[in-house]
Design an enzyme around this catalytic site. Structure first.
Site, PDB file in Angstrom:
ATOM      1  N   LEU A 265       0.796  -1.223   0.218  1.00  0.00           N
ATOM      2  CA  LEU A 265      -0.017   0.001   0.079  1.00  0.00           C
ATOM      3  C   LEU A 265       0.987   1.181  -0.001  1.00  0.00           C
ATOM      4  O   LEU A 265       1.673   1.495   0.785  1.00  0.00           O
ATOM      5  CB  LEU A 265      -0.752   0.081   1.355  1.00  0.00           C
ATOM      6  CG  LEU A 265      -1.939   1.330   1.567  1.00  0.00           C
ATOM      7  CD1 LEU A 265      -2.972   1.097   0.315  1.00  0.00           C
ATOM      8  CD2 LEU A 265      -2.673   0.981   2.788  1.00  0.00           C
ATOM      9  N   ASP A 266       0.549   2.029  -1.092  1.00  0.00           N
ATOM     10  CA  ASP A 266       1.293   3.570  -0.906  1.00  0.00           C
ATOM     11  C   ASP A 266       2.736   3.284  -1.121  1.00  0.00           C
ATOM     12  O   ASP A 266       3.458   4.282  -0.778  1.00  0.00           O
ATOM     13  CB  ASP A 266       0.915   4.330   0.169  1.00  0.00           C
ATOM     14  CG  ASP A 266      -0.869   4.828   0.057  1.00  0.00           C
ATOM     15  OD1 ASP A 266      -1.099   4.479  -0.872  1.00  0.00           O
ATOM     16  OD2 ASP A 266      -1.128   5.057   1.019  1.00  0.00           O
TER      17      ASP A 266
END
Lengths: 293, 293, 293, 293
Positions: free
Chosen positions: B235-236
């Site tokens: 994530l990210d």
């Protein structure tokens, strides 16, 4: 920069917000025949928040003795009633600043050079370093250089800090860590509380730990930055004064990133130091109020 | 932006660096009577590093069939020998782009609006949202809007993603998460690997976890920013395409920060999407090469 | 900055655009066993426009004699056929740079300081000034300082320029006007054509004529800037290399504007000089092609 | 942006500088039980200069009638004695704004879109255009659109402006020329004096006259910009509210420059309009004081 002027004083105030503060302060200054040159204020919340104010005023003929009297009158007539933290700072008296450095010199040289050009409202009383390398460069500016080696043990660090405090004496208005690569003890930080400014690299996202430039390069960041902040006992977590970034691309190698990082560091630090010296910064918990142009 | 033109093609290449690559590629294009309009290249290290190249060329009369033949010849005459990852991308064929959004619309509207002005080299085939709110705004642009609710369980999320894949079909060149507030499954991300772009806020330092704007405000940051990146299963943490920041002061309250954050997000996302559509971005592990103007 | 390396050469090319240029150049370098490290190119228009190229290549064992031979082969095998303007610039040979200054020192000191840090690929052979004031500061860097007074008449100016040419001799790769407050004769400019860089203030809108900072302040501009350009016989109208601006507000007085203007001038000039020394700039009529990172 | 709030008022003051102004104003507000939320001031010169002040205050229960009474008291008790230009602006009453446009829509759409998001403290009462093209886009926002053709003769222009004035009526707080490609008559400008904002391109140096983007491209500028200003009878010479620039390179063609110019124009205009609506701008001769965050 406002030039150093006789009879000019800066007044910084922090207090709980409530109606009537501006009226009380400006009424006081008017009664004393002071002429307000600049005034800035900030409220976090008019209902139960904090109030911050910076006044720069001119009072013809004011000198050190007159200022002491003014302080007493201000305390009695205004400050005590509003539970203010406050200070009067005479512009005619240059602040005493000490620079700390290690081997790298970009931040140190930027400050010395701006100071020599008359852009910093300070007297640089000395440069202290844990390395001998920058003696010649510093002394060329007519500034005393003290080499205070710092050993690896806590005992040696404390001893070195004692020597530094001995060198600086009581009169220190600002210590600037111009890429000083030693962690200070919390005793030292507490003694010069709110008077130590540090500069360090910053990235989006942050790369905590060792070798951040290498990791920023590996991650392909498009911006690198720097943050100037007051030093507190929590490393690199003190109130931020100024930040800035510079754009980089995939074609910048690791050395390029470090070189551009040095550039942005010296500019951000110079701005933070300038604003502190001009009494533009008020610390509010872990934040700052910066009354810029 | 280069306007969509007949007979114009973009060639992206990634391969181990070695002498003779440019000579081989440019020799090939010259033999085929192609005229190179733009060429950019990057080497991480001429000794044992990676080589990246973007060519934009014009070949009079080239169409889809001719392009297929050219691909086969390029593979045989050049690419296979240098162990290249490569693609030919015809400029006359607009990429198919799908936008995902939730409730907030600043990033979505910026893309729709730029697209309508002709600034994005894409066909927006649909907008998919887990909320119904933006239907009118989207349909006003003549773009189909699909509301696909996403339930809280993994089973419901998988089911919703199945419905989305059904809607999009095989032909998707780019999915843009224009403030889509759902985490995608790793299956979904793998299926559209290197074709999903996300935007999120960025600060110096980072504020990982909940409510980052509030914490950035409490910390008194002087810059807030945004990062556009390709989505990976972490994530990210995918390859960054573009970042930018905007200056804030102590007088900006939390709502101001969010509003300015939305502004910088929409501009950063628009640039990242534009560059992807113009074949300016090559992914290299967890970094990007961006051949900008 | 690329570090000065043995066996590394930069090749700059300008010629009429036509198919096959890249193939010819890269084929030549490949035949000579050179390894291309960086390559950038630009076409104004593939149909009848101009073509510009910068190559940085490594050729093991190449030295001065080998480079002379390579030049002859390149002329015969490639350059003549394409009607090229071209130059090979060996990275191992530092360019000879002369700095001109008058009284103000911000631009001069920035360049001396960056040079001392190893950030400029040059040998600063001397500083020439029409004022004696900066002698100590310059000599502290180990650089010779020559005071050449310039009288008010044309005859005296010509005589002073003759003295300067005598001091500099034949070997000058770059003259930097670091706030040199004298207009050069067109003879002097012609002799060092394409090798003189100047810096001056810039505003939006421009304030042509006397006392521009005062007029910019009276007009309440919100940005002040600087432009670095090559000097041609038309004053301040030569090809622009770099420009930048800084934000100002109503609370900056005239002295602030001048001080901030000096800051932006020194950074813009440093970038322009760095790029020239790294062979990143090609002049095209009254424009420049700047192959940046 | 401060949200529209009941009982909140902004007070703008301009007057000759003299001691006691702040004390008088803050004393007045304190006597009336108003609570100052924000206060900014600026003096051009404490000795014989001009003084500018913006106060935002909260007075519980204040409404339109109370405000009228407050105005009378302020005039009698404070303003008349200091020869002030002053205005009280109730935040609960949205300003009436009219947008003028021609064919290009980037500036128009940016304002409509920000307005719809609630970011502009205004009621957009109508859009007036000399072209019919933008009717659908405008009416989609629920805003009336009026097409008022403007003929080539002065007689026709006057007639068109009469029709526009008829449409707008008396209640106009701000006219925004969102790329309105007609020069207004000095009668029209005088009638809406200090209430017309225009946006235009800006370069360093300026390119006065026809086809500025083409000439900026030919000159190889590295920055293009935009300026928002109040309209006066001297074309494009009115007080500047905001300026900004964007970086360009040799690889941007003329269309790129125009597209990037449109981007920077819409952002600069949006900021200028926002600040005007929030009563942050005071005009001082041909300059502005802008009390930003």
């Amino acid at each position: 920069m406002t030039e150093s002027k006789e009879s000019t004083v800066r007044l910084l105030i922090t207090c709980p917000d409530q109606p009537g503060i501006v009226a009380a302060v400006s009424g006081f200054l008017h009664r004393k025949n002071a002429n307000i040159i600049h005034s800035d204020q900030h409220s976090t919340d008019p209902e139960g928040g904090r109030f911050f104010m910076r006044n720069e005023f001119f009072l013809a003929g004011l000198n050190g003795n007159g200022l002491d009297a003014l302080r007493q009158e201000f305390a009695a007539e205004v400050a005590d009633g509003f539970i203010m933290d406050w200070s009067f700072s005479p512009v005619w008296k240059r602040k005493k600043m000490v620079l700390f450095c290690s081997k790298v010199d970009h931040a140190l040289m930027e400050l010395l050079w701006r100071w020599k050009r008359g852009d910093l409202e300070a007297e640089i009383t000395m440069v202290i370093s844990n390395h001998p390398d920058r003696r010649d460069a510093v002394e060329h500016f007519g500034v005393p250089f003290h080499h205070v080696p710092v050993g690896p043990t806590l005992r040696e660090k404390v001893s070195a800090e004692d020597a530094m405090m001995e060198l600086m004496g009581e009169q220190v208005d600002l210590i600037v860590l111009a890429r000083y690569m030693q962690v200070l003890t919390s005793d030292f930080v507490a003694r010069y509380s709110r008077r130590i400014i540090n500069i360090h690299h910053s990235f989006l996202p942050a790369f905590v730990g060792a070798d951040p430039y290498r990791r920023a390069h590996e991650r392909g960041v498009k911006l690198i930055g720097a943050t100037a902040h007051y030093v507190t006992s929590e490393l690199d977590e003190g109130p931020i004064i100024e930040q800035d970034v510079i754009r980089v691309t995939h074609s910048h190698d690791l050395d390029d990133l470090k070189r551009l990082g040095a550039d942005i560091e010296r500019h951000v630090l110079a701005r933070a130091v300038t604003w502190h010296l001009e009494d533009r910064v008020i610390i509010d918990g872990n934040k700052t109020i910066v009354f810029r142009h």
